[in-house]
Design a protein around this motif. Structure first.
Motif, PDB file in Angstrom:
ATOM      1  N   LYS A  71      46.303  88.750  38.008  1.00 38.39           N
ATOM      2  CA  LYS A  71      47.213  88.927  36.879  1.00 38.39           C
ATOM      3  C   LYS A  71      47.586  90.392  36.672  1.00 38.39           C
ATOM      4  O   LYS A  71      48.770  90.729  36.529  1.00 38.39           O
ATOM      5  CB  LYS A  71      46.559  88.381  35.603  1.00 38.39           C
ATOM      6  N   LYS A  72      46.593  91.278  36.685  1.00 39.01           N
ATOM      7  CA  LYS A  72      46.858  92.696  36.437  1.00 39.01           C
ATOM      8  C   LYS A  72      47.750  93.303  37.518  1.00 39.01           C
ATOM      9  O   LYS A  72      48.672  94.070  37.223  1.00 39.01           O
ATOM     10  CB  LYS A  72      45.539  93.469  36.348  1.00 39.01           C
ATOM     11  N   THR A  73      47.466  92.996  38.780  1.00 37.99           N
ATOM     12  CA  THR A  73      48.238  93.580  39.875  1.00 37.99           C
ATOM     13  C   THR A  73      49.659  93.036  39.930  1.00 37.99           C
ATOM     14  O   THR A  73      50.619  93.789  40.083  1.00 37.99           O
ATOM     15  CB  THR A  73      47.539  93.340  41.225  1.00 37.99           C
ATOM     16  N   SER A  74      49.804  91.724  39.793  1.00 37.86           N
ATOM     17  CA  SER A  74      51.133  91.125  39.887  1.00 37.86           C
ATOM     18  C   SER A  74      52.011  91.513  38.706  1.00 37.86           C
ATOM     19  O   SER A  74      53.211  91.783  38.869  1.00 37.86           O
ATOM     20  CB  SER A  74      51.030  89.594  39.982  1.00 37.86           C
ATOM     21  N   GLU A  75      51.428  91.578  37.503  1.00 36.73           N
ATOM     22  CA  GLU A  75      52.202  91.978  36.322  1.00 36.73           C
ATOM     23  C   GLU A  75      52.708  93.406  36.456  1.00 36.73           C
ATOM     24  O   GLU A  75      53.843  93.708  36.073  1.00 36.73           O
ATOM     25  CB  GLU A  75      51.345  91.838  35.055  1.00 36.73           C
ATOM     26  N   TRP A  76      51.863  94.277  36.984  1.00 38.78           N
ATOM     27  CA  TRP A  76      52.267  95.671  37.134  1.00 38.78           C
ATOM     28  C   TRP A  76      53.432  95.805  38.113  1.00 38.78           C
ATOM     29  O   TRP A  76      54.418  96.480  37.818  1.00 38.78           O
ATOM     30  CB  TRP A  76      51.082  96.511  37.630  1.00 38.78           C
ATOM     31  N   PHE A  77      53.351  95.143  39.260  1.00 40.16           N
ATOM     32  CA  PHE A  77      54.415  95.270  40.255  1.00 40.16           C
ATOM     33  C   PHE A  77      55.690  94.581  39.781  1.00 40.16           C
ATOM     34  O   PHE A  77      56.798  95.079  40.010  1.00 40.16           O
ATOM     35  CB  PHE A  77      53.979  94.689  41.601  1.00 40.16           C
ATOM     36  N   LEU A  78      55.556  93.447  39.104  1.00 39.13           N
ATOM     37  CA  LEU A  78      56.725  92.733  38.580  1.00 39.13           C
ATOM     38  C   LEU A  78      57.465  93.590  37.560  1.00 39.13           C
ATOM     39  O   LEU A  78      58.709  93.595  37.511  1.00 39.13           O
ATOM     40  CB  LEU A  78      56.296  91.412  37.947  1.00 39.13           C
ATOM     41  N   LYS A  79      56.718  94.338  36.760  1.00 40.09           N
ATOM     42  CA  LYS A  79      57.341  95.226  35.781  1.00 40.09           C
ATOM     43  C   LYS A  79      58.181  96.290  36.479  1.00 40.09           C
ATOM     44  O   LYS A  79      59.286  96.629  36.027  1.00 40.09           O
ATOM     45  CB  LYS A  79      56.260  95.879  34.916  1.00 40.09           C
ATOM     46  N   LEU A  80      57.678  96.820  37.591  1.00 42.40           N
ATOM     47  CA  LEU A  80      58.446  97.785  38.369  1.00 42.40           C
ATOM     48  C   LEU A  80      59.713  97.150  38.933  1.00 42.40           C
ATOM     49  O   LEU A  80      60.792  97.739  38.910  1.00 42.40           O
ATOM     50  CB  LEU A  80      57.610  98.335  39.523  1.00 42.40           C
ATOM     51  N   LEU A 130      34.364  96.993  37.855  1.00 38.42           N
ATOM     52  CA  LEU A 130      35.594  96.793  38.626  1.00 38.42           C
ATOM     53  C   LEU A 130      36.783  96.676  37.681  1.00 38.42           C
ATOM     54  O   LEU A 130      37.813  97.336  37.858  1.00 38.42           O
ATOM     55  CB  LEU A 130      35.470  95.533  39.480  1.00 38.42           C
ATOM     56  N   GLY A 131      36.636  95.835  36.659  1.00 35.45           N
ATOM     57  CA  GLY A 131      37.716  95.640  35.697  1.00 35.45           C
ATOM     58  C   GLY A 131      38.068  96.906  34.938  1.00 35.45           C
ATOM     59  O   GLY A 131      39.246  97.253  34.785  1.00 35.45           O
ATOM     60  N   LYS A 132      37.053  97.631  34.474  1.00 36.27           N
ATOM     61  CA  LYS A 132      37.290  98.880  33.740  1.00 36.27           C
ATOM     62  C   LYS A 132      38.036  99.897  34.604  1.00 36.27           C
ATOM     63  O   LYS A 132      38.932 100.607  34.117  1.00 36.27           O
ATOM     64  CB  LYS A 132      35.958  99.477  33.281  1.00 36.27           C
ATOM     65  N   THR A 133      37.666  99.956  35.875  1.00 38.95           N
ATOM     66  CA  THR A 133      38.291 100.924  36.779  1.00 38.95           C
ATOM     67  C   THR A 133      39.752 100.578  37.027  1.00 38.95           C
ATOM     68  O   THR A 133      40.627 101.452  37.023  1.00 38.95           O
ATOM     69  CB  THR A 133      37.523 100.979  38.117  1.00 38.95           C
ATOM     70  N   VAL A 134      40.042  99.300  37.244  1.00 35.35           N
ATOM     71  CA  VAL A 134      41.429  98.867  37.464  1.00 35.35           C
ATOM     72  C   VAL A 134      42.272  99.125  36.219  1.00 35.35           C
ATOM     73  O   VAL A 134      43.395  99.628  36.305  1.00 35.35           O
ATOM     74  CB  VAL A 134      41.477  97.370  37.846  1.00 35.35           C
ATOM     75  N   LEU A 167      45.494 101.683  36.117  1.00 31.49           N
ATOM     76  CA  LEU A 167      46.846 101.238  35.760  1.00 31.49           C
ATOM     77  C   LEU A 167      47.370 101.995  34.547  1.00 31.49           C
ATOM     78  O   LEU A 167      48.556 102.309  34.468  1.00 31.49           O
ATOM     79  CB  LEU A 167      46.852  99.732  35.502  1.00 31.49           C
ATOM     80  N   GLU A 168      46.490 102.284  33.604  1.00 31.66           N
ATOM     81  CA  GLU A 168      46.909 103.042  32.414  1.00 31.66           C
ATOM     82  C   GLU A 168      47.298 104.465  32.773  1.00 31.66           C
ATOM     83  O   GLU A 168      48.110 105.093  32.093  1.00 31.66           O
ATOM     84  CB  GLU A 168      45.775 103.056  31.377  1.00 31.66           C
ATOM     85  N   SER A 169      46.722 104.985  33.850  1.00 29.22           N
ATOM     86  CA  SER A 169      46.988 106.370  34.232  1.00 29.22           C
ATOM     87  C   SER A 169      48.310 106.531  34.975  1.00 29.22           C
ATOM     88  O   SER A 169      48.810 107.646  35.114  1.00 29.22           O
ATOM     89  CB  SER A 169      45.857 106.903  35.121  1.00 29.22           C
ATOM     90  N   LEU A 170      48.851 105.427  35.459  1.00 33.00           N
ATOM     91  CA  LEU A 170      50.094 105.519  36.219  1.00 33.00           C
ATOM     92  C   LEU A 170      51.267 105.818  35.292  1.00 33.00           C
ATOM     93  O   LEU A 170      51.458 105.165  34.270  1.00 33.00           O
ATOM     94  CB  LEU A 170      50.370 104.211  36.973  1.00 33.00           C
TER      95      LEU A 170
END
Length: 237
Positions: free
Chosen positions: A54-63, A215-219, A223-226
């Motif tokens: 969910k986190k990865t796909s949502e981020w790329f879809l937003k782009l 793992l979750g905290k790091t991801v 993503l927040e840092s991008l």
């Protein structure tokens, strides 16, 4: 006692409720602990899998939805991941189905090699996470697609090491995140496919939960840092 997942991974509090039930059984010596442990392990892996996809796909879809975004807005790591993923998917699909419609769409991804401003909206890439026997590596490959070259190195750089004091001497212990997640996924697969329950301690279970939480905290932190207004910098460099 068994620990809980962070809220971002356990949004519906289902894992939290399951932990409460298991802890209650442990405190009062009730029957059914093994069954609850089996459910806990399978639920833990499911929560991790859903969170990462969910986190990865949502981020790329937003782009992709931003028509102004093109390949100048993604890092070299992401471009490499797109090419590797495209080659892998086309090879797999072609051997089974030939040059189908999905493959034809994916072939367009190779335009990023020749067009420095290829629109991101035309990129065909999925963020599914096949958790096989080498699940830790599959997690790494998935997160390559958002620019993280080695998630386990990034976790080590992001999460503080556990420190234990023995006779006034502080000892730092390095946590093996990849080994931990591989073991968790291997146990889940044994439970799911063989209906067996491997020998496992409560300390192991808490290690699994720590591994997934960190793992979750790091991801999330990554993503927040991008900054989507700028070129995405290489992570972990």
């Amino acid at each position: 006692m068994i620990n809980k997942l962070i809220e971002e991974i356990d949004e519906k509090k289902e894992f939290s409720d399951l932990v409460d039930i298991l802890n209650e059984h442990l405190i009062h010596g009730k029957k059914g602990v093994n069954i609850l442990q089996k459910v806990l392990i399978t639920t833990l892996v499911t929560k991790m899998e859903v969170f990462l996809e969910k986190k990865t796909s949502e981020w790329f879809l937003k782009l992709q939805k931003d028509k102004q975004k093109n390949t100048t807005n993604i890092s070299k790591n992401i471009k490499k991941a797109i090419i590797y993923d495209t080659l892998e998917k086309i090879t797999e699909d072609f051997s089974e189905h030939g040059l189908n419609i999905t493959n034809k769409k994916r072939i367009q991804n190779f335009n990023i090699l020749t067009d420095p401003e290829y629109p991101l909206e035309f990129i065909e890439i999925d963020f599914k996470l096949p958790l096989n026997a080498h699940g830790g590596n599959e997690i790494k490959k998935l997160l390559n697609k958002i620019g993280i070259p080695d998630i386990y190195t990034l976790i080590d750089e992001t999460v503080e090491e556990d420190t234990e004091v023995i006779s006034e001497i502080e000892l730092s212990t390095k946590f093996d995140y990849e080994g931990c997640l591989n073991k968790l996924i291997r146990f889940r697969n044994i439970i799911a496919h063989d209906d067996l329950f491997p020998s496992i301690s409560f300390s192991d279970i808490n290690d699994f939960i720590k591994g997934v939480n960190d793992l979750g905290k790091t991801v999330i932190k990554y993503l927040e840092s991008l900054n989507e207004d700028d070129i995405i910098l290489e992570a972990g460099c």
